[in-house]
Scaffold this active site. Structure first.
Site, mmCIF file in Angstrom:
data_model
loop_
_atom_site.group_PDB
_atom_site.id
_atom_site.type_symbol
_atom_site.label_atom_id
_atom_site.label_comp_id
_atom_site.label_asym_id
_atom_site.label_seq_id
_atom_site.Cartn_x
_atom_site.Cartn_y
_atom_site.Cartn_z
ATOM 1 N N SER A 134 -1.869 -5.730 -12.963
ATOM 2 C CA SER A 134 -3.284 -5.094 -13.071
ATOM 3 C C SER A 134 -3.287 -3.891 -12.036
ATOM 4 C CB SER A 134 -4.192 -6.254 -12.746
ATOM 5 O OG SER A 134 -4.275 -6.321 -11.381
ATOM 6 N N VAL A 135 -4.401 -3.354 -12.343
ATOM 7 C CA VAL A 135 -4.759 -2.184 -10.990
ATOM 8 C C VAL A 135 -4.913 -2.712 -9.701
ATOM 9 C CG1 VAL A 135 -7.238 -2.424 -11.488
ATOM 10 C CG2 VAL A 135 -6.441 -0.379 -10.814
ATOM 11 N N LYS A 136 -5.278 -3.974 -9.762
ATOM 12 C CA LYS A 136 -5.070 -4.594 -8.159
ATOM 13 C C LYS A 136 -4.157 -4.664 -7.549
ATOM 14 C CE LYS A 136 -9.968 -5.337 -8.769
ATOM 15 N NZ LYS A 136 -10.867 -4.555 -7.921
ATOM 16 N N ASP A 137 -2.979 -4.482 -8.157
ATOM 17 C CA ASP A 137 -1.669 -4.386 -7.205
ATOM 18 C C ASP A 137 -1.917 -3.464 -6.181
ATOM 19 O OD1 ASP A 137 -0.713 -6.483 -9.048
ATOM 20 O OD2 ASP A 137 0.886 -5.221 -9.979
ATOM 21 N N ALA B 298 -3.803 -4.603 -3.294
ATOM 22 C CA ALA B 298 -3.127 -5.653 -2.572
ATOM 23 C C ALA B 298 -2.140 -5.122 -1.764
ATOM 24 C CB ALA B 298 -2.554 -6.481 -3.582
#
Length: 343
Positions: free
Chosen positions: A42-45, A48
């Site tokens: 996901s884009v949230k990598d 993070a």
């Protein structure tokens, strides 16, 4: 070909995918930033990786430490991967209304998952606030604080925005994205506006969120009562969203979100989550507003596997009154497997 250094090195530099069906339909180039192709899915990598890296650089996160976060899922998944790669413990606090696959995936990755009741942000037991208190109570722990830690936004200023600019050779007329923390939308908009102020940056908002009314009328007021989307829509302006250079906002109902999720699957072969559907639905509207010949970029946030029990479950869609908007696959005559073909 090139070699990257571990999980973190594989984050980013995702392709832009031309969405043929909606591009031909609108006469524009509608391009999806394939963030589902990040190694954690996901884009949230991006957030993070950046949050952990900066915490290390500042000396806030020490060896064998613990990363605590309140998340709807994808940031937690990205953090769990990064923590595994760097030797940290990962503790996730989640609202209890997310897809079962997210909880299961986090546990498979080795994260410690705590479900809490879904309550408004004003409630002291809202999941982000529980995560903050938990981090404060643990030794050698940090609270990732994705909503108000502006390292999140800066990660997209430094990576996602420049990638989009380079991949389009600077020929981008609009950027369209939904918002949870605000990091992706605000960060990409910051960068693109720094290159050409005229690029139109548009927020996409689901039912139940207050951001549409805020960017249209200046007041935080929810539009509708709730949405099937997960991880987007919010009732406050986060530090990541503050002063974001947003030109307009679009409200998209769940029916359109579902319709475009299934169009992406059947027309493009892309098995994606609801946030990708709402983003593409809005990108089409922006394309129609701008007229033929423009280039619109949006974000394909994550894959569909985490939503099989809901978004891709016909019975669940029926219960929500959304099944008609999913349509039906093209009917085909079943193939009969001749016994002679089986060894």
């Amino acid at each position: 070909m090139s070699i990257v250094d571990g999980f973190s090195g594989a984050v980013g530099n995702t392709p832009l995918i031309r969405l043929r069906g909606v591009s031909e339909e609108t006469g524009c180039e509608i391009l999806g930033k394939a963030e589902f192709m990040n190694p954690g899915g996901s884009v949230k990598d991006r957030a993070a990786r950046a949050i952990v890296t900066v915490a290390e650089q500042r000396g806030e996160l020490r060896p064998r430490g613990t990363v605590v976060e309140g998340t709807a899922g994808n940031t937690g998944i990205g953090l769990a991967h990064v923590c595994n790669a760097r030797g940290y413990r990962c503790v996730i606090v989640m609202p209890d209304n997310q897809s079962p696959e997210k909880y299961q995936l986090l546990q498979t990755l080795g994260a410690e998952v705590h479900k809490v009741p879904t309550v408004p942000y004003s409630n002291p037991n809202q999941y982000q606030k529980v995560a903050q208190r938990l981090a404060a109570a643990l030794p050698n722990a940090i609270w990732a604080n994705q909503f108000d830690n502006t390292v999140n936004r800066q990660a997209h200023v430094q990576t996602t925005g420049p990638e989009i600019w380079a991949q389009t050779n600077g020929r981008v007329d609009a950027f369209v994205a939904s918002s949870g923390t605000g990091g992706t939308l605000a960060g990409v908009s910051d960068y693109l506006k720094s290159r050409r102020r005229a690029i139109r940056c548009v927020l996409v908002d689901p039912p139940g969120s207050s951001l549409f009314e805020y960017f249209r009328n200046g007041t935080l007021k929810s539009t509708g009562t709730g949405s099937i989307t997960e991880g987007i829509g919010i009732g406050r302006i986060t530090a990541n969203m503050k002063d974001a250079p947003i030109d307009d906002a679009i409200h998209v109902e769940d029916a359109d979100t579902v319709r475009f999720v299934y169009r992406l699957l059947r027309e493009e072969g892309l098995f994606l989550g609801s946030t990708s559907g709402i983003n593409v639905a809005a990108a089409v509207r922006v394309a129609l507003e701008l007229g033929r010949g423009h280039t619109i970029v949006t974000v394909l946030c994550d894959g569909g596997a985490k939503y099989q029990s809901r978004l891709f479950n016909r019975d669940w869609l029926e219960q929500k009154g959304l099944a008609p908007h999913a349509g039906h696959p093209e009917p085909r005559t079943p193939i009969t497997l001749d016994k002679a073909l089986v060894a």
